[in-house]
Design an enzyme around this catalytic site. Structure first.
Site, mmCIF file in Angstrom:
data_model
loop_
_atom_site.group_PDB
_atom_site.id
_atom_site.type_symbol
_atom_site.label_atom_id
_atom_site.label_comp_id
_atom_site.label_asym_id
_atom_site.label_seq_id
_atom_site.Cartn_x
_atom_site.Cartn_y
_atom_site.Cartn_z
ATOM 1 N N GLU A 1 -5.605 7.245 -1.137
ATOM 2 C CA GLU A 1 -5.613 5.907 -0.394
ATOM 3 C C GLU A 1 -6.235 5.062 -1.044
ATOM 4 O OE1 GLU A 1 -3.925 5.648 2.409
ATOM 5 O OE2 GLU A 1 -3.278 7.564 2.350
ATOM 6 N N ASP B 1 -4.397 1.290 -2.217
ATOM 7 C CA ASP B 1 -5.210 0.213 -1.850
ATOM 8 C C ASP B 1 -5.397 -0.578 -3.275
ATOM 9 O OD1 ASP B 1 -5.426 0.627 0.866
ATOM 10 O OD2 ASP B 1 -7.490 1.279 0.651
ATOM 11 N N HIS C 1 0.941 -1.120 0.033
ATOM 12 C CA HIS C 1 0.083 -0.075 0.013
ATOM 13 C C HIS C 1 0.852 1.339 0.105
ATOM 14 C CE1 HIS C 1 -3.223 2.755 1.401
ATOM 15 N NE2 HIS C 1 -2.382 3.215 2.062
ATOM 16 N N GLU C 2 1.927 1.294 0.755
ATOM 17 C CA GLU C 2 2.779 2.392 1.063
ATOM 18 C C GLU C 2 3.622 2.609 -0.271
ATOM 19 O OE1 GLU C 2 2.627 4.456 3.272
ATOM 20 O OE2 GLU C 2 1.275 3.520 4.370
#
Length: 426
Positions: free
Chosen positions: A364, A368, A282-283
């Site tokens: 975000e 994801d 995710h990061e």
């Protein structure tokens, strides 16, 4: 702008922001409390009622403290501005400090005195947040000695870095003429980029210990993921976050070749290797979509506009008098302009909060989606649920509160999106 008009606008915007914050916080408290007794249907199989109620209680307690902090901050802001606090401090320093320190020394003394007084006033609230709220809900691991050590280190760092930077800005404001703000912006950009470069290896170790990741299997998994994603870092590190808090996290830090991957030790203790990999993916998604670069560019664009506005306002007598300060004659008022801009700016900027929150939530979702493509939607969803539970994040936020404040989508929206991605995967 005439002083009475600025005074009126400032008072109206401050009152409107306080009332709006209070209304939104009250909505959130009522909504979370109303859904405290039952776990949402989507989470019945994965979240216990006890965990759900713990999150509700923690959320409500934070909101109540936030309401008090907001009201206290608004009162302080009025005290510094329209009620004459900054004017009185400035007059005292003009009389006692300026004759001995000169123009630059007096202005630095004004900035330092303002910062010191504000910090001392806010210190009890910060202590209560740590040793009251966080302690009561089982998150605080700090002892008073460590807390005070952090305060002293922060003070020393702010003095060592902040005073020279402030002196340079004040010198530019005095020496560079009406276009000083463009030079000031250049200094700010250079300082920000330098801070990103040195933070991982110089500043962060002042507060935490960073050890290389020793788990061989996890390290191999993480390095394989980074290679697939085309991401290079200076190293993989574990931070002793448990010294201060039970909250868990992972992040990238640094800039260019100085980038590091940092895992909280609390995160590694709570997630499985595949879940850690999904969180890291995710990061990495943020970097793949260039979210960090976009946010830095946006920050610099906004900073340029802010410097230009300050450059104009600092030449307007009404800017000072409209905010409760009488500018001195024959003495530079540049430090006053900086302080008034920093005090008043957030009052007017508060109302664009939902725009930045919406952009952040979109980022975000994109991160994801990238993580689900690189690892497993199931693992990412399981990791997020554990983090929501361990951090006592409510699963039942108020819709308007989310739209106004949340930088991350609520759990229900994120997991629904991941479910759709998982169902669509071959």
């Amino acid at each position: 702008m005439s002083p009475p008009l600025l005074t009126l606008l400032f008072a109206v915007f401050l009152a409107a922001s306080v009332l709006l914050r209070l209304w939104l916080a009250s909505r959130q408290i009522r909504h979370v409390a109303a859904h405290r007794a039952v776990v949402p249907k989507a989470f019945e199989a994965t979240v216990t009622l006890a965990a759900h109620q713990r999150a509700a209680d923690y959320t409500i307690a934070k909101l109540r403290l936030g309401i008090f902090t907001m009201a206290f901050g608004a009162a302080m802001l009025l005290g510094w501005t329209l009620l004459g606090g900054l004017d009185a401090l400035n007059a005292w320093l003009l009389e006692h400090a300026h004759p001995r320190l000169g123009d630059l020394g007096y202005q630095l003394a004004l900035l330092a005195a303002f910062a010191a007084i504000s910090s001392l006033i806010e210190l009890p609230l910060e202590a209560w947040s740590t040793f009251g709220l966080e302690q009561r809900h089982g998150f605080n691991h700090m002892k008073p000695g460590l807390w005070w050590a952090d305060q002293l280190k922060s003070l020393a760092l702010a003095t060592a870095v902040g005073l020279p930077l402030a002196a340079l800005m004040l010198w530019l404001m005095a020496a560079a003429g009406p276009g000083w703000w463009l030079w000031g912006f250049g200094v700010w950009v250079a300082f920000s980029l330098l801070a990103l470069l040195v933070y991982p290896s110089v500043i962060a170790p002042l507060f935490n210990k960073f050890q290389p990741l020793e788990d061989g299997a996890l390290k191999a998994r993480v390095e394989s993921l980074m290679a697939r994603c085309g991401f290079a870092a200076q190293g993989l590190f574990v931070m002793d976050g448990s010294r201060r808090s039970a909250h868990a996290n992972a992040y990238f830090t640094g800039f260019g070749k100085a980038k590091r991957v940092v895992f909280f030790d609390t995160l590694l203790a709570k997630l499985s290797p595949t879940e850690v990999e999904a969180v890291l993916a995710h990061e990495l998604g943020h970097f793949k979509h260039r979210h960090v670069v976009k946010r830095v560019a946006m920050l610099f664009a906004l900073s340029l506009a802010a410097f230009a506005l300050l450059g104009w306002l600092s030449q307007q007598v009404g800017f000072y008098t409209g905010l409760g300060v009488a500018p001195a004659l024959g003495v530079p008022n540049d430090a006053l302009a900086l302080l008034l801009f920093l005090l008043a700016g957030p009052v007017f900027g508060f109302f664009v909060t939902p725009l930045f929150a919406r952009l952040s939530r979109r980022h975000e979702f994109e991160a994801d989606a990238y993580a689900c493509a690189q690892t497993s939607a199931h693992d990412l969803g399981a990791a997020l649920l554990k983090l929501y539970e361990d951090n006592a994040s409510t699963l039942t936020p108020d819709r308007l509160y989310v739209r106004f404040y949340y930088s991350h989508p609520p759990a229900s929206e994120r997991l629904a999106a991941m479910g759709a991605l998982g169902a669509a995967a071959p």
